[in-house]
Design a protein around this motif. Structure first.
Motif, PDB file in Angstrom:
ATOM      1  N   ALA A  17       0.808  -1.215   0.000  1.00 26.30           N
ATOM      2  CA  ALA A  17       0.000   0.000   0.000  1.00 26.30           C
ATOM      3  C   ALA A  17       0.841   1.265   0.000  1.00 26.30           C
ATOM      4  O   ALA A  17       0.430   2.285  -0.547  1.00 26.30           O
ATOM      5  CB  ALA A  17      -0.937   0.012   1.203  1.00 26.30           C
ATOM      6  N   VAL A  18       2.011   1.216   0.608  1.00 21.31           N
ATOM      7  CA  VAL A  18       2.821   2.425   0.702  1.00 21.31           C
ATOM      8  C   VAL A  18       3.954   2.473  -0.326  1.00 21.31           C
ATOM      9  O   VAL A  18       4.721   3.425  -0.349  1.00 21.31           O
ATOM     10  CB  VAL A  18       3.407   2.614   2.131  1.00 21.31           C
ATOM     11  N   GLN A  19       4.031   1.469  -1.173  1.00 22.13           N
ATOM     12  CA  GLN A  19       5.058   1.460  -2.207  1.00 22.13           C
ATOM     13  C   GLN A  19       4.818   2.595  -3.186  1.00 22.13           C
ATOM     14  O   GLN A  19       3.685   2.876  -3.578  1.00 22.13           O
ATOM     15  CB  GLN A  19       5.027   0.136  -2.957  1.00 22.13           C
ATOM     16  N   LEU A  20       5.897   3.253  -3.580  1.00 23.35           N
ATOM     17  CA  LEU A  20       5.825   4.357  -4.533  1.00 23.35           C
ATOM     18  C   LEU A  20       5.324   3.839  -5.878  1.00 23.35           C
ATOM     19  O   LEU A  20       5.923   2.936  -6.463  1.00 23.35           O
ATOM     20  CB  LEU A  20       7.209   4.989  -4.690  1.00 23.35           C
ATOM     21  N   PRO A  21       4.213   4.409  -6.372  1.00 25.62           N
ATOM     22  CA  PRO A  21       3.740   3.994  -7.695  1.00 25.62           C
ATOM     23  C   PRO A  21       4.760   4.366  -8.776  1.00 25.62           C
ATOM     24  O   PRO A  21       5.442   5.389  -8.671  1.00 25.62           O
ATOM     25  CB  PRO A  21       2.444   4.790  -7.886  1.00 25.62           C
ATOM     26  N   SER A  22       4.834   3.562  -9.772  1.00 27.45           N
ATOM     27  CA  SER A  22       5.768   3.788 -10.871  1.00 27.45           C
ATOM     28  C   SER A  22       5.529   5.147 -11.512  1.00 27.45           C
ATOM     29  O   SER A  22       4.389   5.523 -11.801  1.00 27.45           O
ATOM     30  CB  SER A  22       5.587   2.681 -11.909  1.00 27.45           C
ATOM     31  N   GLY A  23       6.604   5.887 -11.701  1.00 27.04           N
ATOM     32  CA  GLY A  23       6.513   7.178 -12.383  1.00 27.04           C
ATOM     33  C   GLY A  23       6.106   8.349 -11.512  1.00 27.04           C
ATOM     34  O   GLY A  23       5.978   9.462 -12.009  1.00 27.04           O
ATOM     35  N   GLU A  24       5.874   8.116 -10.214  1.00 27.94           N
ATOM     36  CA  GLU A  24       5.455   9.208  -9.328  1.00 27.94           C
ATOM     37  C   GLU A  24       6.639   9.739  -8.530  1.00 27.94           C
ATOM     38  O   GLU A  24       7.605   9.031  -8.277  1.00 27.94           O
ATOM     39  CB  GLU A  24       4.355   8.729  -8.369  1.00 27.94           C
ATOM     40  N   ASP A  25       6.541  10.993  -8.128  1.00 24.59           N
ATOM     41  CA  ASP A  25       7.582  11.630  -7.344  1.00 24.59           C
ATOM     42  C   ASP A  25       7.504  11.164  -5.894  1.00 24.59           C
ATOM     43  O   ASP A  25       6.436  11.209  -5.273  1.00 24.59           O
ATOM     44  CB  ASP A  25       7.424  13.157  -7.417  1.00 24.59           C
ATOM     45  N   GLN A  26       8.625  10.740  -5.341  1.00 24.12           N
ATOM     46  CA  GLN A  26       8.659  10.219  -3.976  1.00 24.12           C
ATOM     47  C   GLN A  26       8.238  11.278  -2.960  1.00 24.12           C
ATOM     48  O   GLN A  26       7.511  10.979  -2.009  1.00 24.12           O
ATOM     49  CB  GLN A  26      10.055   9.695  -3.642  1.00 24.12           C
ATOM     50  N   ASN A  27       8.661  12.523  -3.130  1.00 24.87           N
ATOM     51  CA  ASN A  27       8.285  13.584  -2.183  1.00 24.87           C
ATOM     52  C   ASN A  27       6.774  13.823  -2.170  1.00 24.87           C
ATOM     53  O   ASN A  27       6.180  14.023  -1.112  1.00 24.87           O
ATOM     54  CB  ASN A  27       9.030  14.881  -2.498  1.00 24.87           C
ATOM     55  N   ASP A  28       6.159  13.814  -3.355  1.00 30.42           N
ATOM     56  CA  ASP A  28       4.703  13.989  -3.414  1.00 30.42           C
ATOM     57  C   ASP A  28       3.994  12.821  -2.741  1.00 30.42           C
ATOM     58  O   ASP A  28       3.021  13.000  -2.013  1.00 30.42           O
ATOM     59  CB  ASP A  28       4.227  14.109  -4.867  1.00 30.42           C
ATOM     60  N   TRP A  29       4.469  11.606  -2.977  1.00 32.68           N
ATOM     61  CA  TRP A  29       3.865  10.405  -2.398  1.00 32.68           C
ATOM     62  C   TRP A  29       3.959  10.436  -0.868  1.00 32.68           C
ATOM     63  O   TRP A  29       2.996  10.162  -0.164  1.00 32.68           O
ATOM     64  CB  TRP A  29       4.538   9.168  -2.973  1.00 32.68           C
ATOM     65  N   VAL A  30       5.126  10.817  -0.346  1.00 29.95           N
ATOM     66  CA  VAL A  30       5.307  10.907   1.103  1.00 29.95           C
ATOM     67  C   VAL A  30       4.406  12.011   1.666  1.00 29.95           C
ATOM     68  O   VAL A  30       3.747  11.814   2.695  1.00 29.95           O
ATOM     69  CB  VAL A  30       6.790  11.154   1.466  1.00 29.95           C
ATOM     70  N   ALA A  31       4.352  13.156   1.000  1.00 26.79           N
ATOM     71  CA  ALA A  31       3.519  14.274   1.477  1.00 26.79           C
ATOM     72  C   ALA A  31       2.053  13.864   1.573  1.00 26.79           C
ATOM     73  O   ALA A  31       1.366  14.196   2.549  1.00 26.79           O
ATOM     74  CB  ALA A  31       3.681  15.485   0.558  1.00 26.79           C
TER      75      ALA A  31
END
Length: 143
Positions: free
Chosen positions: A43-57
């Protein structure tokens, strides 16, 4: 139940993402993943092609909203009289220091500590330098 959602208490409105933004889409994806019964690691894995900072935020804001809701449901039972100390069990006492009003670690009743903590977190989340809402702002600052 009316007391739980009283804005004069500690409950704060949810922080929302603007529809049509990349963060809104990430939020929808995170919600769908969390509500699908998947394991938390996936569930918390970074989706492919997405920015890690945005995902964490997105996850930080969601976590804040959920904790805020949970605290709003129990705050009437934890008063300055019933919870005179902010503690993590008998061995740990949390003290507040903000270098503004509280220059040194100060023992506070749990509700007062929680209000200060939630206010502080909200200020951090709303700080554009820490959590920019413009898509791509994090990448520009890194370059």
């Amino acid at each position: 139940l009316k007391q739980v959602f009283n804005k004069d208490k500690t409950f704060r409105p949810k922080r929302k993402f603007e529809p049509g933004t990349q963060r809104f889409e990430l939020h929808k994806r995170a919600q769908a993943t969390l509500n699908s019964g998947m394991d938390l690691k996936a569930a918390v894995q970074l989706p492919s092609g997405e920015d890690q900072n945005d995902w964490v935020a997105v996850h930080v804001v969601d976590f804040f909203n959920r904790i805020n809701l949970i605290y709003g449901t129990i705050c009437e039972f934890c008063t300055e009289r019933t919870c005179p100390v902010m503690s993590g069990g008998p061995k740990y006492e949390y003290r507040w220091q903000d270098d503004i009003k509280y220059k040194k670690p100060t023992a506070l009743p749990a509700p007062q500590y929680m209000n200060l903590l939630m206010d502080w977190i909200e200020v951090q989340i709303n700080n554009e330098d820490i959590f920019p809402t413009s898509v791509g702002k994090c990448e520009e600052e890194v370059l």
